[in-house]
Design a protein around this motif. Structure first.
Motif, PDB file in Angstrom:
ATOM      1  N   ASP A  93     -22.364  -5.261  12.431  1.00  0.00           N
ATOM      2  CA  ASP A  93     -23.662  -6.167  12.917  1.00  0.00           C
ATOM      3  C   ASP A  93     -24.349  -5.785  12.085  1.00  0.00           C
ATOM      4  OD1 ASP A  93     -23.430  -8.723  11.179  1.00  0.00           O
ATOM      5  OD2 ASP A  93     -23.890  -9.574  12.912  1.00  0.00           O
ATOM      6  N   MET A  94     -24.623  -4.285  13.434  1.00  0.00           N
ATOM      7  CA  MET A  94     -25.980  -3.844  13.899  1.00  0.00           C
ATOM      8  C   MET A  94     -26.014  -2.615  12.616  1.00  0.00           C
ATOM      9  SD  MET A  94     -27.261  -1.599  16.128  1.00  0.00           S
ATOM     10  CE  MET A  94     -26.391  -0.045  16.123  1.00  0.00           C
ATOM     11  N   LEU A  95     -24.974  -2.072  11.958  1.00  0.00           N
ATOM     12  CA  LEU A  95     -25.246  -1.220  11.116  1.00  0.00           C
ATOM     13  C   LEU A  95     -25.089  -2.211   9.650  1.00  0.00           C
ATOM     14  CD1 LEU A  95     -22.137   0.898  11.280  1.00  0.00           C
ATOM     15  CD2 LEU A  95     -24.531   1.819  11.541  1.00  0.00           C
ATOM     16  N   PHE A  96     -24.813  -3.273   9.612  1.00  0.00           N
ATOM     17  CA  PHE A  96     -25.187  -4.452   8.480  1.00  0.00           C
ATOM     18  C   PHE A  96     -26.787  -4.303   7.891  1.00  0.00           C
ATOM     19  CE2 PHE A  96     -25.938  -8.766   6.767  1.00  0.00           C
ATOM     20  CZ  PHE A  96     -25.483  -8.955   5.903  1.00  0.00           C
ATOM     21  N   PHE A  97     -27.011  -4.783   9.475  1.00  0.00           N
ATOM     22  CA  PHE A  97     -28.697  -5.399   9.188  1.00  0.00           C
ATOM     23  C   PHE A  97     -29.379  -3.468   9.341  1.00  0.00           C
ATOM     24  CE2 PHE A  97     -28.170  -9.022  11.341  1.00  0.00           C
ATOM     25  CZ  PHE A  97     -29.171 -10.299  10.678  1.00  0.00           C
ATOM     26  N   VAL A  98     -29.106  -2.754   9.548  1.00  0.00           N
ATOM     27  CA  VAL A  98     -29.505  -1.130   9.512  1.00  0.00           C
ATOM     28  C   VAL A  98     -29.929  -1.217   7.858  1.00  0.00           C
ATOM     29  CG1 VAL A  98     -29.516   0.683  10.371  1.00  0.00           C
ATOM     30  CG2 VAL A  98     -29.661  -0.782  11.770  1.00  0.00           C
ATOM     31  N   SER A  99     -28.372  -1.202   7.158  1.00  0.00           N
ATOM     32  CA  SER A  99     -28.082  -0.682   5.544  1.00  0.00           C
ATOM     33  C   SER A  99     -29.073  -1.995   5.149  1.00  0.00           C
ATOM     34  CB  SER A  99     -26.930  -1.139   5.202  1.00  0.00           C
ATOM     35  OG  SER A  99     -26.263  -0.484   6.126  1.00  0.00           O
ATOM     36  N   LEU A 100     -29.352  -3.739   4.985  1.00  0.00           N
ATOM     37  CA  LEU A 100     -30.778  -3.704   4.133  1.00  0.00           C
ATOM     38  C   LEU A 100     -32.041  -3.489   4.805  1.00  0.00           C
ATOM     39  CD1 LEU A 100     -28.780  -7.700   5.008  1.00  0.00           C
ATOM     40  CD2 LEU A 100     -29.025  -6.337   2.832  1.00  0.00           C
ATOM     41  N   ILE A 101     -32.201  -3.051   5.489  1.00  0.00           N
ATOM     42  CA  ILE A 101     -33.187  -2.687   6.559  1.00  0.00           C
ATOM     43  C   ILE A 101     -33.239  -1.434   6.161  1.00  0.00           C
ATOM     44  CG2 ILE A 101     -35.252  -2.141   8.367  1.00  0.00           C
ATOM     45  CD1 ILE A 101     -33.554  -4.359   9.843  1.00  0.00           C
ATOM     46  N   LEU A 102     -32.816  -0.962   5.360  1.00  0.00           N
ATOM     47  CA  LEU A 102     -32.929   0.781   4.731  1.00  0.00           C
ATOM     48  C   LEU A 102     -33.009   0.446   3.080  1.00  0.00           C
ATOM     49  CD1 LEU A 102     -30.533   3.325   6.531  1.00  0.00           C
ATOM     50  CD2 LEU A 102     -33.297   2.821   6.163  1.00  0.00           C
ATOM     51  N   VAL A 103     -32.741  -0.703   2.773  1.00  0.00           N
ATOM     52  CA  VAL A 103     -32.406  -0.683   1.390  1.00  0.00           C
ATOM     53  C   VAL A 103     -33.958  -1.613   1.086  1.00  0.00           C
ATOM     54  CG1 VAL A 103     -31.648  -2.809  -0.860  1.00  0.00           C
ATOM     55  CG2 VAL A 103     -29.878  -1.254   0.561  1.00  0.00           C
ATOM     56  N   TYR A 104     -34.122  -2.733   2.056  1.00  0.00           N
ATOM     57  CA  TYR A 104     -35.600  -2.926   1.873  1.00  0.00           C
ATOM     58  C   TYR A 104     -36.667  -1.919   1.618  1.00  0.00           C
ATOM     59  CZ  TYR A 104     -39.962  -5.329   3.269  1.00  0.00           C
ATOM     60  OH  TYR A 104     -41.249  -5.154   3.312  1.00  0.00           O
ATOM     61  N   LEU A 132     -15.082  -6.075  24.804  1.00  0.00           N
ATOM     62  CA  LEU A 132     -14.898  -4.641  23.903  1.00  0.00           C
ATOM     63  C   LEU A 132     -14.606  -5.212  21.925  1.00  0.00           C
ATOM     64  CD1 LEU A 132     -15.010  -1.741  23.456  1.00  0.00           C
ATOM     65  CD2 LEU A 132     -11.725  -1.515  23.460  1.00  0.00           C
ATOM     66  N   GLY A 133     -13.806  -5.702  21.809  1.00  0.00           N
ATOM     67  CA  GLY A 133     -13.693  -6.148  20.880  1.00  0.00           C
ATOM     68  C   GLY A 133     -15.228  -7.070  20.057  1.00  0.00           C
ATOM     69  N   PHE A 134     -16.135  -7.457  20.736  1.00  0.00           N
ATOM     70  CA  PHE A 134     -17.732  -8.295  20.692  1.00  0.00           C
ATOM     71  C   PHE A 134     -18.060  -7.425  20.492  1.00  0.00           C
ATOM     72  CE2 PHE A 134     -21.261 -10.951  21.559  1.00  0.00           C
ATOM     73  CZ  PHE A 134     -21.264 -11.298  20.079  1.00  0.00           C
ATOM     74  N   TRP A 135     -18.102  -5.947  21.131  1.00  0.00           N
ATOM     75  CA  TRP A 135     -18.882  -5.421  20.896  1.00  0.00           C
ATOM     76  C   TRP A 135     -18.668  -4.298  20.214  1.00  0.00           C
ATOM     77  CZ3 TRP A 135     -23.875  -3.877  22.849  1.00  0.00           C
ATOM     78  CH2 TRP A 135     -23.992  -4.449  23.996  1.00  0.00           C
ATOM     79  N   ILE A 136     -17.953  -3.999  19.662  1.00  0.00           N
ATOM     80  CA  ILE A 136     -17.289  -3.641  17.980  1.00  0.00           C
ATOM     81  C   ILE A 136     -17.969  -4.420  17.128  1.00  0.00           C
ATOM     82  CG2 ILE A 136     -15.502  -3.130  17.126  1.00  0.00           C
ATOM     83  CD1 ILE A 136     -13.607  -2.362  18.998  1.00  0.00           C
ATOM     84  N   TYR A 137     -17.375  -6.002  17.044  1.00  0.00           N
ATOM     85  CA  TYR A 137     -18.436  -6.186  16.231  1.00  0.00           C
ATOM     86  C   TYR A 137     -19.455  -6.760  15.859  1.00  0.00           C
ATOM     87  CZ  TYR A 137     -20.635 -11.071  14.335  1.00  0.00           C
ATOM     88  OH  TYR A 137     -21.803 -11.090  14.387  1.00  0.00           O
ATOM     89  N   LEU A 138     -20.817  -6.468  17.363  1.00  0.00           N
ATOM     90  CA  LEU A 138     -22.218  -6.351  17.473  1.00  0.00           C
ATOM     91  C   LEU A 138     -22.598  -5.266  16.093  1.00  0.00           C
ATOM     92  CD1 LEU A 138     -23.338  -7.838  20.711  1.00  0.00           C
ATOM     93  CD2 LEU A 138     -23.217  -8.662  18.098  1.00  0.00           C
ATOM     94  N   MET A 139     -21.747  -3.677  16.700  1.00  0.00           N
ATOM     95  CA  MET A 139     -22.117  -2.672  16.456  1.00  0.00           C
ATOM     96  C   MET A 139     -22.091  -2.288  14.514  1.00  0.00           C
ATOM     97  SD  MET A 139     -23.206  -1.165  18.640  1.00  0.00           S
ATOM     98  CE  MET A 139     -23.928  -2.503  19.640  1.00  0.00           C
TER      99      MET A 139
END
Length: 196
Positions: free
Chosen positions: A26-37, A17-24
């Motif tokens: 991290d996904m928000l981090f990547f989506v934010s970078l892609i949106l900025v791009y 569960l903790g690892f999945w929270i980390y992945l989610m």
């Protein structure tokens, strides 16, 4: 059966569960970078210079490599139920390491080629956003490769216990996550700029 008692099951469920929270997150981090791009893609007139530098053959090769690596980890996951011996997991991790290192060097080659053409993050907002997205993914791949080496050593010297299986499951989920993020990056960062 992976977990033979309730305490072990509860402890490992918390880890997963903790690892999945980390992945989610991290996904928000990547989506934010892609949106900025994507915002800079519409705003920066120099995107055509970047478009000319993106080689879709290299991107296709990277996609094949990362998808193959995800497939290798899928084989490792399905092998949990087959009670495979540690030698099998060591081979899977070794092949995954070779594929991952190849992907990392191809991605590094792509970035260094842009640097050789005097394209740097400081040149424009679109280059800055591009290098942020690609660089973040490269960094994740690099740490994933270190994780593979650590797991391989752990299994080699300590054997295949329940903690190793949970770590392998997390590692497998991490590489699947990198594959999904790569598909998103290819779709928005590499392909979108070619059709604009």
């Amino acid at each position: 059966m992976l977990f033979d008692n309730e305490d072990t099951l509860r402890k490992n469920n918390k880890t997963l569960l903790g690892f999945w929270i980390y992945l989610m997150s991290d996904m928000l981090f990547f989506v934010s970078l892609i949106l900025v791009y994507s915002v800079f893609l519409k705003e920066d007139v120099r995107f055509s210079i970047l478009r000319d530098q993106i080689n879709l053959k290299i991107v296709f090769l990277e996609t094949i490599l990362l998808s193959t690596n995800s497939l290798m980890f899928y084989f490792s996951e399905t092998s949990f139920q087959l009670n495979r011996k540690k030698e099998f997991f060591i081979k899977i991790l070794f092949f995954s390491l070779i594929i991952g290192v190849t992907f990392f060097f191809v991605e590094t080659y792509e970035i260094s080629k842009l640097f050789q053409c005097q394209f740097f993050p400081k040149n424009s907002s679109i280059f800055s956003a591009f290098f942020s997205v690609i660089g973040a993914h490269s960094l994740h791949v690099f740490f994933g490769l270190i994780w593979i080496i650590v797991m391989e050593g752990k299994i080699l010297f300590k054997g295949l216990d329940k903690n190793s299986l949970v770590s392998l499951k997390c590692l497998s989920d991490f590489w699947h996550f990198l594959d999904i993020m790569w598909i998103l990056i290819v779709s928005v960062v590499h392909l979108l700029i070619k059709v604009i």
